[in-house]
Design a protein around this motif. Structure first.
Motif, PDB file in Angstrom:
ATOM      1  N   ALA A   8     -16.453   0.445   3.452  1.00 46.28           N
ATOM      2  CA  ALA A   8     -15.681  -0.398   2.537  1.00 46.28           C
ATOM      3  C   ALA A   8     -16.573  -0.842   1.387  1.00 46.28           C
ATOM      4  O   ALA A   8     -17.556  -1.543   1.605  1.00 46.28           O
ATOM      5  CB  ALA A   8     -15.124  -1.619   3.261  1.00 46.28           C
ATOM      6  N   PRO A   9     -16.262  -0.414   0.159  1.00 42.97           N
ATOM      7  CA  PRO A   9     -16.998  -0.955  -0.983  1.00 42.97           C
ATOM      8  C   PRO A   9     -16.861  -2.478  -0.991  1.00 42.97           C
ATOM      9  O   PRO A   9     -15.863  -3.017  -0.501  1.00 42.97           O
ATOM     10  CB  PRO A   9     -16.296  -0.343  -2.191  1.00 42.97           C
ATOM     11  CG  PRO A   9     -15.500   0.799  -1.669  1.00 42.97           C
ATOM     12  CD  PRO A   9     -15.183   0.476  -0.239  1.00 42.97           C
ATOM     13  N   LEU A  15      -9.844  -6.389   2.083  1.00 37.65           N
ATOM     14  CA  LEU A  15      -8.688  -5.652   2.593  1.00 37.65           C
ATOM     15  C   LEU A  15      -8.801  -5.398   4.092  1.00 37.65           C
ATOM     16  O   LEU A  15      -7.792  -5.316   4.791  1.00 37.65           O
ATOM     17  CB  LEU A  15      -8.550  -4.318   1.861  1.00 37.65           C
ATOM     18  CG  LEU A  15      -8.327  -4.400   0.350  1.00 37.65           C
ATOM     19  CD1 LEU A  15      -8.355  -3.009  -0.268  1.00 37.65           C
ATOM     20  CD2 LEU A  15      -7.034  -5.113   0.036  1.00 37.65           C
ATOM     21  N   VAL A  16     -10.032  -5.268   4.574  1.00 38.37           N
ATOM     22  CA  VAL A  16     -10.255  -5.021   6.000  1.00 38.37           C
ATOM     23  C   VAL A  16      -9.671  -6.180   6.798  1.00 38.37           C
ATOM     24  O   VAL A  16      -8.914  -5.970   7.754  1.00 38.37           O
ATOM     25  CB  VAL A  16     -11.755  -4.827   6.299  1.00 38.37           C
ATOM     26  CG1 VAL A  16     -11.991  -4.657   7.785  1.00 38.37           C
ATOM     27  CG2 VAL A  16     -12.311  -3.633   5.518  1.00 38.37           C
ATOM     28  N   GLY A  35      -5.587   6.344   1.394  1.00 32.45           N
ATOM     29  CA  GLY A  35      -5.043   6.513   0.058  1.00 32.45           C
ATOM     30  C   GLY A  35      -5.456   5.386  -0.870  1.00 32.45           C
ATOM     31  O   GLY A  35      -5.373   4.211  -0.503  1.00 32.45           O
ATOM     32  N   GLN A  36      -5.907   5.756  -2.053  1.00 31.00           N
ATOM     33  CA  GLN A  36      -6.328   4.783  -3.062  1.00 31.00           C
ATOM     34  C   GLN A  36      -5.283   4.749  -4.167  1.00 31.00           C
ATOM     35  O   GLN A  36      -4.732   5.776  -4.553  1.00 31.00           O
ATOM     36  CB  GLN A  36      -7.709   5.132  -3.604  1.00 31.00           C
ATOM     37  CG  GLN A  36      -8.793   5.083  -2.540  1.00 31.00           C
ATOM     38  CD  GLN A  36      -8.902   3.716  -1.882  1.00 31.00           C
ATOM     39  OE1 GLN A  36      -8.996   2.695  -2.564  1.00 31.00           O
ATOM     40  NE2 GLN A  36      -8.863   3.687  -0.564  1.00 31.00           N
ATOM     41  N   LEU A  37      -5.061   3.546  -4.670  1.00 32.66           N
ATOM     42  CA  LEU A  37      -3.968   3.298  -5.596  1.00 32.66           C
ATOM     43  C   LEU A  37      -4.459   2.896  -6.976  1.00 32.66           C
ATOM     44  O   LEU A  37      -5.624   2.527  -7.144  1.00 32.66           O
ATOM     45  CB  LEU A  37      -3.089   2.170  -5.029  1.00 32.66           C
ATOM     46  CG  LEU A  37      -2.500   2.469  -3.649  1.00 32.66           C
ATOM     47  CD1 LEU A  37      -2.120   1.182  -2.952  1.00 32.66           C
ATOM     48  CD2 LEU A  37      -1.313   3.398  -3.766  1.00 32.66           C
ATOM     49  N   GLY A  38      -3.561   2.904  -7.927  1.00 29.91           N
ATOM     50  CA  GLY A  38      -3.859   2.451  -9.284  1.00 29.91           C
ATOM     51  C   GLY A  38      -3.765   0.941  -9.370  1.00 29.91           C
ATOM     52  O   GLY A  38      -2.792   0.386  -9.850  1.00 29.91           O
ATOM     53  N   ARG A  39      -4.812   0.273  -8.856  1.00 31.14           N
ATOM     54  CA  ARG A  39      -4.842  -1.184  -8.821  1.00 31.14           C
ATOM     55  C   ARG A  39      -6.260  -1.667  -9.067  1.00 31.14           C
ATOM     56  O   ARG A  39      -7.214  -0.905  -8.918  1.00 31.14           O
ATOM     57  CB  ARG A  39      -4.351  -1.708  -7.481  1.00 31.14           C
ATOM     58  CG  ARG A  39      -5.205  -1.172  -6.332  1.00 31.14           C
ATOM     59  CD  ARG A  39      -5.134  -2.030  -5.109  1.00 31.14           C
ATOM     60  NE  ARG A  39      -6.020  -1.515  -4.088  1.00 31.14           N
ATOM     61  CZ  ARG A  39      -7.333  -1.766  -4.030  1.00 31.14           C
ATOM     62  NH1 ARG A  39      -7.910  -2.508  -4.920  1.00 31.14           N
ATOM     63  NH2 ARG A  39      -8.063  -1.262  -3.060  1.00 31.14           N
ATOM     64  N   ASP A  40      -6.369  -2.958  -9.403  1.00 27.13           N
ATOM     65  CA  ASP A  40      -7.698  -3.524  -9.586  1.00 27.13           C
ATOM     66  C   ASP A  40      -8.158  -4.184  -8.285  1.00 27.13           C
ATOM     67  O   ASP A  40      -7.445  -4.151  -7.269  1.00 27.13           O
ATOM     68  CB  ASP A  40      -7.733  -4.480 -10.780  1.00 27.13           C
ATOM     69  CG  ASP A  40      -6.886  -5.731 -10.601  1.00 27.13           C
ATOM     70  OD1 ASP A  40      -6.498  -6.072  -9.454  1.00 27.13           O
ATOM     71  OD2 ASP A  40      -6.610  -6.386 -11.616  1.00 27.13           O
ATOM     72  N   ALA A  41      -9.343  -4.799  -8.309  1.00 27.39           N
ATOM     73  CA  ALA A  41      -9.919  -5.411  -7.109  1.00 27.39           C
ATOM     74  C   ALA A  41      -9.073  -6.560  -6.572  1.00 27.39           C
ATOM     75  O   ALA A  41      -9.162  -6.900  -5.393  1.00 27.39           O
ATOM     76  CB  ALA A  41     -11.339  -5.897  -7.402  1.00 27.39           C
ATOM     77  N   ALA A  56      -7.272   4.610 -12.657  1.00 30.24           N
ATOM     78  CA  ALA A  56      -7.676   3.538 -11.738  1.00 30.24           C
ATOM     79  C   ALA A  56      -7.668   4.029 -10.292  1.00 30.24           C
ATOM     80  O   ALA A  56      -8.568   3.690  -9.513  1.00 30.24           O
ATOM     81  CB  ALA A  56      -6.759   2.330 -11.896  1.00 30.24           C
ATOM     82  N   ALA A  57      -6.685   4.832  -9.927  1.00 33.59           N
ATOM     83  CA  ALA A  57      -6.653   5.383  -8.569  1.00 33.59           C
ATOM     84  C   ALA A  57      -7.873   6.268  -8.321  1.00 33.59           C
ATOM     85  O   ALA A  57      -8.526   6.165  -7.276  1.00 33.59           O
ATOM     86  CB  ALA A  57      -5.357   6.158  -8.347  1.00 33.59           C
ATOM     87  N   TRP A  58      -8.210   7.136  -9.290  1.00 32.83           N
ATOM     88  CA  TRP A  58      -9.399   7.986  -9.147  1.00 32.83           C
ATOM     89  C   TRP A  58     -10.682   7.159  -9.097  1.00 32.83           C
ATOM     90  O   TRP A  58     -11.606   7.469  -8.344  1.00 32.83           O
ATOM     91  CB  TRP A  58      -9.473   9.027 -10.267  1.00 32.83           C
ATOM     92  CG  TRP A  58      -8.641  10.232  -9.976  1.00 32.83           C
ATOM     93  CD1 TRP A  58      -7.502  10.616 -10.616  1.00 32.83           C
ATOM     94  CD2 TRP A  58      -8.867  11.206  -8.956  1.00 32.83           C
ATOM     95  NE1 TRP A  58      -7.008  11.760 -10.047  1.00 32.83           N
ATOM     96  CE2 TRP A  58      -7.827  12.149  -9.028  1.00 32.83           C
ATOM     97  CE3 TRP A  58      -9.845  11.362  -7.982  1.00 32.83           C
ATOM     98  CZ2 TRP A  58      -7.736  13.237  -8.164  1.00 32.83           C
ATOM     99  CZ3 TRP A  58      -9.761  12.452  -7.115  1.00 32.83           C
ATOM    100  CH2 TRP A  58      -8.713  13.374  -7.219  1.00 32.83           C
TER     101      TRP A  58
END
Length: 133
Positions: A8-9, A15-16, A35-41, A56-58
């Motif tokens: 986990a970054p 989120l954990v 899965g990673q989404l187009g969202r901020d921290a 943002a997802a990438w």
């Protein structure tokens, strides 16, 4: 039994606890990224443009890879989920090529059209498996 390691970054560690969710799990030298989404921290959906959302997802994928000592070049498989696959695909392909270099063996890829993602406004989700060097 194979050892499993939570990856986990720093900006995703909340989120954990909040969702009982691993941004990624390392098993041996394989990384299974959620899965990673187009969202901020702060979980705010990036809604300025489809391009910004996909970027943002990438970028979130990259953060998860880096936390495990991997890069985009180490991705061996990816599954992408698109709220409007046919509309998004041309731009998604263009942006994907910014992150995943053209190599002799590109990652295996499955793109899936869906009706919705976890939170309102999310358009794309990128799930990867990587081979950690």
């Amino acid at each position: 039994m194979t050892d499993r390691e939570l990856v986990a970054p720093d900006e995703m560690k909340h989120l954990v606890e909040r969702f009982n969710y691993s941004p990624a799990v390392k098993v041996g030298n394989l990384l299974f990224a959620a899965g990673q989404l187009g969202r901020d921290a702060n979980m705010k959906v990036i809604d300025s443009s489809l391009e910004d959302h996909i970027v943002a997802a990438w970028e979130n994928v990259g953060k998860v890879l880096a936390a495990a000592g991997a890069t985009y070049e180490d991705i061996v498989e990816m599954t992408t989920f698109h709220v409007d696959l046919q509309e998004q695909l041309p731009l998604f392909l263009e942006i994907k090529d910014r992150y995943i270099p053209r190599t002799a063996v590109p990652p295996a890829w499955t793109a899936i059209g869906i009706t919705e993602l976890t939170f309102p406004g999310q358009l794309v989700e990128i799930k990867v498996v990587a081979l950690i060097p």
